[in-house]
Design an enzyme around this catalytic site. Structure first.
Site, PDB file in Angstrom:
ATOM      1  N   ARG A  52       0.835  -1.209   0.000  1.00  0.00           N
ATOM      2  CA  ARG A  52       0.000   0.000   0.000  1.00  0.00           C
ATOM      3  C   ARG A  52       0.869   1.258   0.000  1.00  0.00           C
ATOM      4  O   ARG A  52       0.554   2.242  -0.668  1.00  0.00           O
ATOM      5  CB  ARG A  52      -0.954  -0.012   1.208  1.00  0.00           C
ATOM      6  CG  ARG A  52      -1.975   1.112   1.149  1.00  0.00           C
ATOM      7  CD  ARG A  52      -3.046   0.961   2.204  1.00  0.00           C
ATOM      8  NE  ARG A  52      -2.527   1.134   3.552  1.00  0.00           N
ATOM      9  CZ  ARG A  52      -3.234   0.987   4.665  1.00  0.00           C
ATOM     10  NH1 ARG A  52      -4.524   0.651   4.574  1.00  0.00           N
ATOM     11  NH2 ARG A  52      -2.694   1.151   5.848  1.00  0.00           N
ATOM     12  N   LYS A 151      -2.494   7.037   1.023  1.00  0.00           N
ATOM     13  CA  LYS A 151      -2.281   7.350   2.443  1.00  0.00           C
ATOM     14  C   LYS A 151      -1.190   8.427   2.499  1.00  0.00           C
ATOM     15  O   LYS A 151      -0.011   8.145   2.727  1.00  0.00           O
ATOM     16  CB  LYS A 151      -1.897   6.079   3.207  1.00  0.00           C
ATOM     17  CG  LYS A 151      -2.131   6.179   4.699  1.00  0.00           C
ATOM     18  CD  LYS A 151      -2.042   4.808   5.333  1.00  0.00           C
ATOM     19  CE  LYS A 151      -1.936   4.864   6.836  1.00  0.00           C
ATOM     20  NZ  LYS A 151      -3.065   5.455   7.522  1.00  0.00           N
ATOM     21  N   GLU A 184     -15.987   6.635   6.037  1.00  0.00           N
ATOM     22  CA  GLU A 184     -15.101   6.019   7.034  1.00  0.00           C
ATOM     23  C   GLU A 184     -14.986   6.975   8.208  1.00  0.00           C
ATOM     24  O   GLU A 184     -15.666   7.999   8.240  1.00  0.00           O
ATOM     25  CB  GLU A 184     -13.728   5.698   6.418  1.00  0.00           C
ATOM     26  CG  GLU A 184     -12.955   6.916   5.950  1.00  0.00           C
ATOM     27  CD  GLU A 184     -11.580   6.591   5.353  1.00  0.00           C
ATOM     28  OE1 GLU A 184     -11.015   5.529   5.652  1.00  0.00           O
ATOM     29  OE2 GLU A 184     -11.075   7.431   4.590  1.00  0.00           O
TER      30      GLU A 184
HETATM   31  N1  PXG Z   1      -9.051   5.010   7.305  1.00  0.00           N
HETATM   32  C1  PXG Z   1      -8.112   5.970   7.462  1.00  0.00           C
HETATM   33  C2  PXG Z   1      -8.372   7.331   6.936  1.00  0.00           C
HETATM   34  C3  PXG Z   1      -6.903   5.664   8.136  1.00  0.00           C
HETATM   35  O1  PXG Z   1      -5.976   6.609   8.246  1.00  0.00           O
HETATM   36  C4  PXG Z   1      -7.712   3.398   8.437  1.00  0.00           C
HETATM   37  C5  PXG Z   1      -8.860   3.761   7.765  1.00  0.00           C
HETATM   38  C6  PXG Z   1      -7.525   1.975   8.864  1.00  0.00           C
HETATM   39  O2  PXG Z   1      -6.585   1.315   8.007  1.00  0.00           O
HETATM   40  P1  PXG Z   1      -5.708   0.083   8.502  1.00  0.00           P
HETATM   41  O3  PXG Z   1      -4.863  -0.271   7.314  1.00  0.00           O
HETATM   42  O4  PXG Z   1      -4.900   0.586   9.659  1.00  0.00           O
HETATM   43  O5  PXG Z   1      -6.634  -0.993   8.881  1.00  0.00           O
HETATM   44  C7  PXG Z   1      -6.714   4.366   8.668  1.00  0.00           C
HETATM   45  C8  PXG Z   1      -5.513   4.006   9.468  1.00  0.00           C
HETATM   46  C9  PXG Z   1      -4.153   6.180  14.427  1.00  0.00           C
HETATM   47  C10 PXG Z   1      -3.883   6.387  12.972  1.00  0.00           C
HETATM   48  O6  PXG Z   1      -3.714   7.014  15.232  1.00  0.00           O
HETATM   49  C11 PXG Z   1      -4.371   5.519  11.996  1.00  0.00           C
HETATM   50  C12 PXG Z   1      -4.104   5.770  10.659  1.00  0.00           C
HETATM   51  C13 PXG Z   1      -3.357   6.877  10.327  1.00  0.00           C
HETATM   52  C14 PXG Z   1      -2.895   7.714  11.293  1.00  0.00           C
HETATM   53  C15 PXG Z   1      -3.139   7.484  12.615  1.00  0.00           C
HETATM   54  O7  PXG Z   1      -4.798   5.175  14.772  1.00  0.00           O
HETATM   55  N2  PXG Z   1      -4.501   4.995   9.576  1.00  0.00           N
END
Ligand code: PXG
Length: 300
Positions: A52, A151, A184
Site C-alpha cells: 500500500r 495514504k 469512514e
Molecule cells: N481510514 C483511514 C483514513 C486511516 O488513516 C484506516 C482507515 C484503517 O486502516 P488500517 O490499514 O490501519 O486498517 C486508517 C488508518 C491512528 C492512525 O492514530 C491511523 C491511521 C493513520 C494515522 C493514525 O490510529 N490509519
C-alpha cells in the site's frame, strides 16, 4: 533503553530523528506513510502495508529510493533494534528537501523515516462498553480530487473531523462523502451489521482500503458471515443491529452511539465480538517474525 528511529539509512535516537524544514513533507504534506502493528514479536501483514505504501507513492509519482524488499528489511531491522515485541511502526516517505516552490523536481532524494513506538491502545472498556461517535461536518475529499486511497501526509480533513469528535466529547467521527454516503472515520474504516449481514463501504467511494478492513472481510468468509461492500447512508447506521470500526490501532472497536442514537441494544453485538475474537486469534498466529528465536510463520 531509548528508542531508535531509521532516518535515510541510519539509526538515530528517536529524540534526535529530524528532517529539514525545507523537506516538502513538512512544507506541503508531500509524501506518504503507513501504520503497522507488531504483535508478540511478529509484524502483522507487513507485505500488505508495504504494497500500500508503494501504491500510494506510485499515484503521487514519488519514487521510493528503496526496493520493497529493502523497505521490509529496514522495517524489520528498526523493530529489532528497538526490542519491542508489541509496537506501532510508522514508515514515512516524503518528497525530500527542495526549495520553497512546489516543484518536486527541485527535491533531491526522498526522505525515508521509520519510527517504532509503544502502542496507544483504546482502554479495555472501549471494547466492553463500545464507543460513541458523531458525524463530522467535514466531508471526505472526493476521489476525483485527491483519492483518499493514497495514504498521504495530507490528513487535515481527518484531523478536522477528529477535532469535531473532541468538541462533542466522543471518541470518533464518521465522515461522509460529498454525496452524503457513509465513508469512514478519521482513522478507521466503518462496518455495520444488519440481519446477520455485514456491510462496509466500497473503496471507490473514496476511503482508505484498510488492511484491518480486508482482514475482517476475509474473516467474515471464514466464519460464514455474509459480507458485502456496499454504499449506505446514516439511516442505515442509525437502524443497524451493530456498528464497528476497524484499524491498525483500534483493531475492531464496537460503536454503540452515533449522533445520539443508540445502535442495536446499545452494547457491543455478537457479530462484532465474534470478529474481534477471530481477529485477535489471527494477530497471535500470523506475521513476519522480527527476532531470531522465532520460528518462521507459514502464514507470513
Ligand atoms: N481510514 C483511514 C483514513 C486511516 O488513516 C484506516 C482507515 C484503517 O486502516 P488500517 O490499514 O490501519 O486498517 C486508517 C488508518 C491512528 C492512525 O492514530 C491511523 C491511521 C493513520 C494515522 C493514525 O490510529 N490509519
Amino acid at each position: 533503553m531509548g528508542l531508535v528511529a531509521y532516518v535515510n539509512g541510519e539509526f538515530v535516537p528517536k529524540e534526535e530523528a529530524r528532517v529539514s524544514a525545507l523537506d516538502h513533507g513538512f512544507l506541503y504534506g508531500d509524501g506518504v506513510f503507513e501504520g503497522i502493528r507488531v504483535y508478540n514479536g511478529r509484524i502483522f501483514r507487513l507485505e500488505q502495508h508495504v504494497d500500500r505504501l508503494y501504491e500510494s507513492a506510485q499515484t503521487i509519482m514519488l519514487e521510493i529510493p528503496l526496493s520493497k524488499e529493502e523497505m521490509k528489511q529496514a522495517i524489520v531491522e528498526t523493530v529489532r533494534r528497538n526490542g519491542l515485541r508489541d509496537a506501532y511502526i510508522r514508515p514515512i516517505v516524503s518528497r525530500g528537501v527542495g526549495d520553497l516552490g512546489l516543484d518536486p523536481r527541485k527535491c533531491g532524494r526522498p526522505t525515508v523515516v521509520i519510527i517504532v513506538d509503544h502502542i496507544q491502545l483504546y482502554p479495555k472498556e472501549a471494547y466492553e462498553k463500545g464507543l460513541r461517535t458523531i458525524t463530522a461536518s467535514t466531508r471526505k475529499i472526493p476521489p476525483h480530487c485527491l483519492n483518499p486511497r493514497v495514504k498521504s501526509l495530507n490528513y487535515l480533513g481527518n484531523i478536522m473531523a477528529r477535532i469535531e469528535a473532541n468538541l462533542a466529547g466522543v471518541e470518533e467521527a464518521i465522515m461522509l462523502t460529498i454525496d452524503g454516503y457513509v465513508a469512514e472515520c478519521s482513522a478507521d474504516n466503518i462496518f455495520i451489521a444488519k440481519d446477520g449481514t455485514v456491510i462496509t463501504p466500497p473503496p471507490h467511494l473514496g476511503i482508505l482500503k484498510g488492511v484491518t478492513r480486508d482482514a475482517v472481510l476475509e474473516l467474515c468468509g471464514k466464519l460464514d458471515i455474509p459480507a458485502f461492500e456496499r454504499v449506505f447512508t446514516l439511516h442505515d447506521v442509525y437502524t443497524a443491529d451493530e456498528c464497528f470500526l476497524t484499524g491498525t490501532g483500534a483493531e475492531i472497536a464496537p460503536v454503540v452511539v452515533v449522533d445520539g442514537r443508540r445502535i442495536g441494544d446499545g452494547k457491543p453485538g455478537p457479530i462484532t465480538n465474534r470478529l474481534l475474537a477471530g481477529f485477535r486469534e489471527l494477530t497471535s498466529r500470523e506475521g513476519t517474525p522480527v527476532f531470531e528465536e522465532e520460528v518462521p510463520s507459514k502464514a507470513g
